[in-house]
Motif scaffolding. Structure first.
Motif, PDB file in Angstrom:
ATOM      1  N   ASP A  87      10.699 -24.894  39.263  1.00  0.00           N
ATOM      2  CA  ASP A  87      10.465 -23.847  39.461  1.00  0.00           C
ATOM      3  C   ASP A  87      11.450 -23.273  40.482  1.00  0.00           C
ATOM      4  OD1 ASP A  87       8.063 -21.918  39.225  1.00  0.00           O
ATOM      5  OD2 ASP A  87       8.016 -22.218  41.436  1.00  0.00           O
ATOM      6  N   CYS A  88      12.301 -23.224  41.512  1.00  0.00           N
ATOM      7  CA  CYS A  88      13.022 -23.387  42.423  1.00  0.00           C
ATOM      8  C   CYS A  88      14.348 -22.252  41.756  1.00  0.00           C
ATOM      9  CB  CYS A  88      13.336 -24.094  43.977  1.00  0.00           C
ATOM     10  SG  CYS A  88      12.067 -24.052  45.324  1.00  0.00           S
ATOM     11  N   ALA A  89      14.874 -23.262  40.905  1.00  0.00           N
ATOM     12  CA  ALA A  89      16.124 -23.006  40.534  1.00  0.00           C
ATOM     13  C   ALA A  89      15.858 -21.878  39.270  1.00  0.00           C
ATOM     14  CB  ALA A  89      16.604 -24.265  39.660  1.00  0.00           C
ATOM     15  N   ARG A  90      14.556 -21.347  38.203  1.00  0.00           N
ATOM     16  CA  ARG A  90      13.872 -20.934  37.387  1.00  0.00           C
ATOM     17  C   ARG A  90      13.835 -19.538  38.121  1.00  0.00           C
ATOM     18  NH1 ARG A  90       9.773 -18.216  36.815  1.00  0.00           N
ATOM     19  NH2 ARG A  90       8.481 -20.168  37.726  1.00  0.00           N
ATOM     20  N   ARG A  91      13.423 -19.515  39.760  1.00  0.00           N
ATOM     21  CA  ARG A  91      13.033 -18.481  40.263  1.00  0.00           C
ATOM     22  C   ARG A  91      14.494 -17.576  40.662  1.00  0.00           C
ATOM     23  NH1 ARG A  91       7.123 -17.884  42.360  1.00  0.00           N
ATOM     24  NH2 ARG A  91       5.911 -19.707  41.156  1.00  0.00           N
ATOM     25  N   ILE A  92      14.929 -18.608  41.261  1.00  0.00           N
ATOM     26  CA  ILE A  92      16.684 -17.711  41.823  1.00  0.00           C
ATOM     27  C   ILE A  92      17.604 -16.857  40.669  1.00  0.00           C
ATOM     28  CG2 ILE A  92      19.263 -18.981  42.339  1.00  0.00           C
ATOM     29  CD1 ILE A  92      17.389 -20.867  44.163  1.00  0.00           C
ATOM     30  N   ALA A  93      17.536 -17.515  39.433  1.00  0.00           N
ATOM     31  CA  ALA A  93      17.556 -17.312  38.310  1.00  0.00           C
ATOM     32  C   ALA A  93      17.673 -15.881  38.208  1.00  0.00           C
ATOM     33  CB  ALA A  93      17.863 -18.627  37.023  1.00  0.00           C
ATOM     34  N   GLU A  94      16.420 -15.625  37.957  1.00  0.00           N
ATOM     35  CA  GLU A  94      15.801 -14.685  37.707  1.00  0.00           C
ATOM     36  C   GLU A  94      16.050 -13.179  38.862  1.00  0.00           C
ATOM     37  OE1 GLU A  94      11.259 -15.615  37.386  1.00  0.00           O
ATOM     38  OE2 GLU A  94      11.512 -16.425  35.399  1.00  0.00           O
ATOM     39  N   SER A  95      15.499 -13.569  39.550  1.00  0.00           N
ATOM     40  CA  SER A  95      16.589 -13.163  40.986  1.00  0.00           C
ATOM     41  C   SER A  95      17.787 -12.831  41.392  1.00  0.00           C
ATOM     42  CB  SER A  95      16.568 -12.899  42.340  1.00  0.00           C
ATOM     43  OG  SER A  95      14.596 -13.585  42.513  1.00  0.00           O
ATOM     44  N   VAL A  96      18.651 -13.573  41.161  1.00  0.00           N
ATOM     45  CA  VAL A  96      20.131 -12.989  40.712  1.00  0.00           C
ATOM     46  C   VAL A  96      20.472 -12.340  39.340  1.00  0.00           C
ATOM     47  CG1 VAL A  96      22.197 -13.967  39.618  1.00  0.00           C
ATOM     48  CG2 VAL A  96      20.774 -15.276  41.638  1.00  0.00           C
ATOM     49  N   ALA A  97      19.502 -12.752  37.966  1.00  0.00           N
ATOM     50  CA  ALA A  97      19.254 -11.332  37.354  1.00  0.00           C
ATOM     51  C   ALA A  97      18.912 -10.045  37.551  1.00  0.00           C
ATOM     52  CB  ALA A  97      18.615 -12.071  35.988  1.00  0.00           C
ATOM     53  N   THR A  98      17.747 -10.318  38.272  1.00  0.00           N
ATOM     54  CA  THR A  98      17.171  -9.406  38.156  1.00  0.00           C
ATOM     55  C   THR A  98      18.498  -8.285  39.282  1.00  0.00           C
ATOM     56  OG1 THR A  98      15.113  -9.832  38.212  1.00  0.00           O
ATOM     57  CG2 THR A  98      15.304  -7.607  39.842  1.00  0.00           C
ATOM     58  N   ARG A  99      18.663  -8.903  40.784  1.00  0.00           N
ATOM     59  CA  ARG A  99      20.147  -8.345  41.574  1.00  0.00           C
ATOM     60  C   ARG A  99      20.396  -7.774  40.791  1.00  0.00           C
ATOM     61  NH1 ARG A  99      22.631 -12.442  44.619  1.00  0.00           N
ATOM     62  NH2 ARG A  99      24.381 -12.199  42.583  1.00  0.00           N
ATOM     63  N   ASP A 100      21.437  -8.332  40.121  1.00  0.00           N
ATOM     64  CA  ASP A 100      22.962  -7.744  39.384  1.00  0.00           C
ATOM     65  C   ASP A 100      22.413  -6.562  38.290  1.00  0.00           C
ATOM     66  OD1 ASP A 100      24.217  -9.696  39.975  1.00  0.00           O
ATOM     67  OD2 ASP A 100      24.158 -11.774  39.102  1.00  0.00           O
ATOM     68  N   ALA A 101      21.384  -6.893  37.764  1.00  0.00           N
ATOM     69  CA  ALA A 101      20.820  -5.773  36.702  1.00  0.00           C
ATOM     70  C   ALA A 101      20.925  -4.379  37.487  1.00  0.00           C
ATOM     71  CB  ALA A 101      19.517  -5.579  35.964  1.00  0.00           C
ATOM     72  N   VAL A 102      19.913  -4.356  38.348  1.00  0.00           N
ATOM     73  CA  VAL A 102      19.894  -3.587  39.703  1.00  0.00           C
ATOM     74  C   VAL A 102      20.283  -2.733  39.969  1.00  0.00           C
ATOM     75  CG1 VAL A 102      18.209  -2.444  41.313  1.00  0.00           C
ATOM     76  CG2 VAL A 102      16.947  -3.890  39.611  1.00  0.00           C
ATOM     77  N   ALA A 103      21.770  -3.675  40.497  1.00  0.00           N
ATOM     78  CA  ALA A 103      22.762  -3.568  40.782  1.00  0.00           C
ATOM     79  C   ALA A 103      24.284  -2.541  39.990  1.00  0.00           C
ATOM     80  CB  ALA A 103      23.084  -4.565  42.138  1.00  0.00           C
ATOM     81  N   LYS A 104      24.029  -3.291  38.838  1.00  0.00           N
ATOM     82  CA  LYS A 104      25.064  -2.474  37.979  1.00  0.00           C
ATOM     83  C   LYS A 104      24.407  -0.605  37.874  1.00  0.00           C
ATOM     84  CE  LYS A 104      26.953  -3.844  32.900  1.00  0.00           C
ATOM     85  NZ  LYS A 104      26.964  -3.856  32.615  1.00  0.00           N
ATOM     86  N   SER A 105      23.047  -1.078  37.405  1.00  0.00           N
ATOM     87  CA  SER A 105      22.708   0.357  36.967  1.00  0.00           C
ATOM     88  C   SER A 105      22.572   1.254  38.111  1.00  0.00           C
ATOM     89  CB  SER A 105      21.049   0.427  36.453  1.00  0.00           C
ATOM     90  OG  SER A 105      20.427  -0.324  37.491  1.00  0.00           O
ATOM     91  N   THR A 106      22.122   0.987  39.889  1.00  0.00           N
ATOM     92  CA  THR A 106      22.582   1.355  40.543  1.00  0.00           C
ATOM     93  C   THR A 106      23.976   2.209  41.051  1.00  0.00           C
ATOM     94  OG1 THR A 106      20.152   0.765  41.069  1.00  0.00           O
ATOM     95  CG2 THR A 106      21.289   2.385  42.825  1.00  0.00           C
ATOM     96  N   GLY A 107      24.382   1.162  40.162  1.00  0.00           N
ATOM     97  CA  GLY A 107      26.231   1.705  41.240  1.00  0.00           C
ATOM     98  C   GLY A 107      26.480   2.391  39.828  1.00  0.00           C
ATOM     99  N   ALA A 108      25.928   2.250  38.659  1.00  0.00           N
ATOM    100  CA  ALA A 108      26.777   3.366  37.944  1.00  0.00           C
ATOM    101  C   ALA A 108      26.504   4.317  38.563  1.00  0.00           C
ATOM    102  CB  ALA A 108      26.206   3.739  36.740  1.00  0.00           C
ATOM    103  N   VAL A 109      24.786   5.137  38.624  1.00  0.00           N
ATOM    104  CA  VAL A 109      24.402   6.045  39.024  1.00  0.00           C
ATOM    105  C   VAL A 109      24.845   6.640  40.256  1.00  0.00           C
ATOM    106  CG1 VAL A 109      22.425   7.190  39.489  1.00  0.00           C
ATOM    107  CG2 VAL A 109      22.009   6.334  37.597  1.00  0.00           C
ATOM    108  N   LEU A 110      25.180   5.870  41.207  1.00  0.00           N
ATOM    109  CA  LEU A 110      25.841   6.575  42.356  1.00  0.00           C
ATOM    110  C   LEU A 110      27.680   7.077  42.289  1.00  0.00           C
ATOM    111  CD1 LEU A 110      24.517   4.004  44.918  1.00  0.00           C
ATOM    112  CD2 LEU A 110      24.268   6.339  44.676  1.00  0.00           C
TER     113      LEU A 110
END
Length: 139
Positions: A87-110
């Motif tokens: 469960d911890c590993a799954r949650r880490i993977a989900e959070s990393v995917a969220t972080r990377d997607a938000v960072a990519k789109s926010t970085g593109a907007v900025l």
């Protein structure tokens, strides 16, 4: 269980710095301003994205600390712990995917936004039209 230290991840720090540079104010001030006009504002969208990044990074840190605790050398791993580790590993993977997607789109907007200089306090006066030439009267 000791509480994990939540340190800001470089991605959210970089995004925060870019937002501050764009708007020329500290992020806390910008977040307060965005809270008063949350709908349809680019500032509100950027500060919201930054908040999502911070939450994802905190969850990564928390789950990683929990995973290290569960997999400590002195602990025996049984069926019960194996499920928690998964469960911890799954949650880490989900959070990393969220972080990377938000960072990519926010970085593109900025990347597409530029800071503009403040308008002059007094706009220049419109040019005065030249007087019309007098009509000559000849008979």
């Amino acid at each position: 269980m000791p509480q994990p230290r939540f340190t800001s991840h470089p991605v959210s720090q970089i995004i925060a710095q870019r937002i501050e540079e764009l708007y020329g104010q500290p992020l806390a001030d910008l977040e307060a301003h965005a809270a008063t006009t949350p709908h349809g504002s680019m500032l509100a969208a950027l500060t919201s994205s930054h908040t999502e990044l911070v939450h994802a990074e905190r969850n990564i840190a928390f789950q990683l600390a929990r995973l290290r605790e569960l997999t400590a050398p002195e602990r025996e791993i049984g069926r019960f712990n194996a499920g928690h580790i998964l469960d911890c590993a799954r949650r880490i993977a989900e959070s990393v995917a969220t972080r990377d997607a938000v960072a990519k789109s926010t970085g593109a907007v900025l990347g597409g936004l530029r800071r503009v200089s403040a308008p002059d306090a007094q706009p220049p006066a419109p040019p005065v039209p030249a007087p019309a030439p007098a009509a000559s009267r000849t008979r």
